[in-house]
Motif scaffolding. Structure first.
Motif, PDB file in Angstrom:
ATOM      1  N   ALA A 173       0.821  -1.212   0.000  1.00 45.10           N
ATOM      2  CA  ALA A 173       0.000   0.000   0.000  1.00 45.10           C
ATOM      3  C   ALA A 173       0.856   1.264   0.000  1.00 45.10           C
ATOM      4  N   VAL A 174       0.512   2.193  -0.899  1.00 43.98           N
ATOM      5  CA  VAL A 174       1.164   3.515  -0.912  1.00 43.98           C
ATOM      6  C   VAL A 174       0.089   4.587  -1.052  1.00 43.98           C
TER       7      VAL A 174
ATOM      8  N   MET B 175      -4.002  -0.697   6.080  1.00 43.92           N
ATOM      9  CA  MET B 175      -2.606  -1.028   5.807  1.00 43.92           C
ATOM     10  C   MET B 175      -1.672  -0.063   6.557  1.00 43.92           C
ATOM     11  N   GLY B 176      -2.197   0.615   7.550  1.00 39.95           N
ATOM     12  CA  GLY B 176      -1.373   1.503   8.363  1.00 39.95           C
ATOM     13  C   GLY B 176      -1.445   2.952   7.891  1.00 39.95           C
ATOM     14  N   VAL B 177      -0.619   3.792   8.526  1.00 42.77           N
ATOM     15  CA  VAL B 177      -0.576   5.205   8.186  1.00 42.77           C
ATOM     16  C   VAL B 177       0.318   5.368   6.958  1.00 42.77           C
ATOM     17  N   LEU B 178      -0.245   5.995   5.919  1.00 45.23           N
ATOM     18  CA  LEU B 178       0.519   6.145   4.678  1.00 45.23           C
ATOM     19  C   LEU B 178       0.813   7.619   4.441  1.00 45.23           C
ATOM     20  N   LYS B 179       2.107   7.927   4.346  1.00 40.42           N
ATOM     21  CA  LYS B 179       2.535   9.319   4.172  1.00 40.42           C
ATOM     22  C   LYS B 179       2.276   9.762   2.735  1.00 40.42           C
ATOM     23  N   PRO B 180       2.036  11.077   2.548  1.00 41.39           N
ATOM     24  CA  PRO B 180       1.708  11.591   1.214  1.00 41.39           C
ATOM     25  C   PRO B 180       2.837  11.401   0.198  1.00 41.39           C
ATOM     26  N   LYS B 181       2.468  11.495  -1.058  1.00 43.57           N
ATOM     27  CA  LYS B 181       3.424  11.427  -2.179  1.00 43.57           C
ATOM     28  C   LYS B 181       4.368  10.214  -2.072  1.00 43.57           C
ATOM     29  N   ILE B 182       3.774   9.053  -1.844  1.00 40.09           N
ATOM     30  CA  ILE B 182       4.534   7.796  -1.723  1.00 40.09           C
ATOM     31  C   ILE B 182       5.669   7.936  -0.698  1.00 40.09           C
ATOM     32  N   GLY B 183       5.315   8.441   0.480  1.00 39.23           N
ATOM     33  CA  GLY B 183       6.317   8.634   1.539  1.00 39.23           C
ATOM     34  C   GLY B 183       6.746   7.329   2.187  1.00 39.23           C
ATOM     35  N   ASN B 184       5.910   6.309   2.101  1.00 38.23           N
ATOM     36  CA  ASN B 184       6.266   4.990   2.629  1.00 38.23           C
ATOM     37  C   ASN B 184       5.421   3.937   1.916  1.00 38.23           C
ATOM     38  N   ALA B 185       5.811   2.685   2.078  1.00 34.61           N
ATOM     39  CA  ALA B 185       5.082   1.579   1.458  1.00 34.61           C
ATOM     40  C   ALA B 185       4.924   0.468   2.491  1.00 34.61           C
TER      41      ALA B 185
ATOM     42  N   SER C 101       6.368  -3.539   7.444  1.00 36.79           N
ATOM     43  CA  SER C 101       5.484  -4.702   7.389  1.00 36.79           C
ATOM     44  C   SER C 101       4.451  -4.664   8.510  1.00 36.79           C
ATOM     45  N   LEU C 102       3.230  -5.085   8.191  1.00 36.88           N
ATOM     46  CA  LEU C 102       2.195  -5.193   9.229  1.00 36.88           C
ATOM     47  C   LEU C 102       2.212  -6.570   9.851  1.00 36.88           C
TER      48      LEU C 102
END
Lengths: 389, 136
Positions: free
Chosen positions: A173-174, A185-195, A351-352
């Motif tokens: 997830a991005v 899928m957790g907290v996802l930072k903007p502009k593909i900040g994490n995967a 990873s979750l």
């Protein structure tokens, strides 16, 4: 020469079965090759420990004096509503259920510190759980209200029954948008900040049996620290997806419904979980033994992280709006390295699903089999496999 | 040699509206990363900074801050990990801005390097089993 499950069980009873974890099998095949592995190795154990939202438990509470009929009424366990549309004292609690008093996402992102998954963890841990119920009276069940504490050792039955677990592969997830998003899928930072990804990869049960040759209805498994069974294919089980030459699906595919006696299980392997801004869930530990009957199975169980690929999916628009398209695919080897390349940029991965705990589960199952405490079962029926065309 | 320090800067009501921190870069050749900032106009504020530069520059920069009326404190809020709760999944690793949480390549356990932690608190609510705790 092919082996049978009953031959392997005879070896297990004599303490002579050769058991490897899926990780060790990958290493073994790399060094000695498939034919040797098929000859020498009897069983490969797998494991996974991740949040699995379609999990829950049912309980038969036993009767109060006078008796009460919860069916048709309402019922709470530690303030979390449980489903009671059954007979008098059977109830079911799903792990994603939220107390009525929880502000949910009105104060965004909601914390969801306590929900169904946490009740299950507390119950398995042997803690007293507050039960409050209201219903209508009948001639045979006159009581209309009940407030009491229940304990796992006092109820008639407590059973973990999960509708969809152990997903065979999953999305990475991005977030392509400009703001932070809070997902399952957790907290996802903007502009593909994490995967973020969620699979044990080479240790994951169904990735070691990609075409469901071994795992089927009736397969005995490690479930939540106890011994349970595969009861059916899980919901959303979808075998007809794109696969690699090794048979491994390149997108989320098969799933399992599993069942087992909760009284044998442990809170160490059933953990109440809170996904920020999303909701409560349960992290479930599952391990499945795979008998190495022939070279084909030996090859499947030798799959390594570099041969398993997952799709990168945008959770800001593509996923919520059910659009098509991915940002490519990556191997679990790359995901586990700590960063991947997306559109030329280095993106940190997380990873979750706990690989450390997955390894521990595969190890425990290996130990059970080596000591003769766990015998293998023949499946009663197949899980639906890919259409042949 | 460059060194890095994590500090908390406290700004009193009198100086909260003045440009002070920017001079660390401009005059003292220090680079900094703002981990957390809390400023209430015309009241007071605090900053958690990760500052790096040469040791002599850091010393001069800190003297300048003290002279300007800024109180410097070490990161005193301790973030600790409840080892019984942690499942070593690794969700925190992608969120931690300073690499204080990292995967061990061999054991696949998540290591917590408390000396790197700036107590920004991002991991607290992101942790699915709430194993990260703040202690004051």
């Amino acid at each position: 020469m092919a082996k049978t499950i009953s031959e392997i069980n005879e070896k297990i009873k004599k303490g002579k079965a050769v058991v490897l974890t899926a990780e060790e099998m990958t290493e073994f095949v790399r060094k000695k090759g498939v034919p040797q592995a098929a000859k020498e190795i009897d069983v490969v154990t797998t494991g996974t420990f991740g949040p699995m939202c379609s999990s829950g438990m049912y309980i038969n509470l036993g009767h109060s004096k006078p008796k009460i009929k919860l069916g048709g009424g309402s019922c709470y366990l530690n303030e979390v509503p449980a489903y009671c549309g059954f007979a008098a004292v059977d109830i079911y609690l799903g792990c994603s259920q939220v107390p009525d008093s929880d502000p949910r996402n009105t104060i965004h992102p909601g914390e969801f510190r306590y929900g169904g998954g946490h009740v299950i963890e507390d119950f398995v841990a042997g803690k007293d759980i507050k039960l409050s119920a209201k219903t209508y009276g009948t001639d045979c069940y006159p009581r209309k209200q009940l407030e009491t504490f229940i304990n796992i050792k006092d109820v008639n039955e407590a059973v973990l029954f999960n509708l969809r677990n152990a997903y065979q592969n999953y999305n990475v997830a991005v977030n392509l948008s400009e703001k932070v998003i809070y997902t399952y899928m957790g907290v996802l930072k903007p502009k593909i900040g994490n995967a973020n990804y969620c699979s044990a990869g080479q240790l994951s049960p169904l990735l070691n049996d990609p075409l469901y040759k071994i795992v089927g209805i009736g397969t005995k498994i490690f479930l939540g620290g106890g011994q349970g069974f595969v009861s059916f294919q899980g919901t959303q089980h979808n075998p007809n997806v794109e696969r690699g030459l090794n048979g491994v699906p390149k997108v989320p595919a098969g799933t399992l419904a599993v069942i087992g006696d909760l009284k044998q299980m442990s809170a160490k392997w059933l953990r109440g979980t809170s996904m920020l801004g999303y909701g409560p869930t349960l992290t479930v530990g599952i391990g499945i033994p795979i008998p190495v009957l022939d070279e084909e199975i030996a090859r499947y169980t030798s799959v390594g992280d570099e041969e398993i690929f997952a799709p990168i999916v945008d959770y800001s628009d593509v996923y919520p709006n059910a659009k098509d398209g991915t940002l490519g695919s990556v191997s679990y080897k790359e995901l586990k390295s700590g960063s991947i390349k997306i559109e030329g940029r280095k993106v940190p991965t997380a990873s979750l699903s706990s690989y450390y705990k997955a390894r521990e589960i595969a190890g425990i199952l290996k130990n059970w089999i080596e000591k003769g405490e766990f015998l293998l079962t023949e499946k009663v029926a197949d899980l639906p496999g890919p259409n042949r065309d | 040699m460059k060194i890095t320090k994590n500090i908390v800067l406290k700004f009193s009501r009198e100086i909260v509206d003045q440009p002070i921190v920017c001079k660390l870069a401009k005059v003292y050749d220090l680079s900094f990363n703002i981990i957390k900032a809390y400023v209430t106009p015309r009241q007071e504020g605090y900053l958690i900074l990760q500052v790096s530069g040469r040791e002599s520059d850091l010393k001069k920069g800190f003297e300048y801050l003290t002279e300007s009326g800024v109180k410097i404190e070490p990161v005193s809020q301790d973030v600790v990990r409840n080892e019984e709760k942690c499942t070593h999944c690794g969700v925190c690793v992608g969120i931690c801005p300073v690499g204080a949480l990292a995967v061990d390549e061999d054991t696949r356990k998540i290591n917590f390097y408390s000396e790197k932690c700036t107590a920004c608190g991002l991991c607290i609510n992101v942790c699915p089993v709430r194993a990260m705790e703040v202690r004051f």
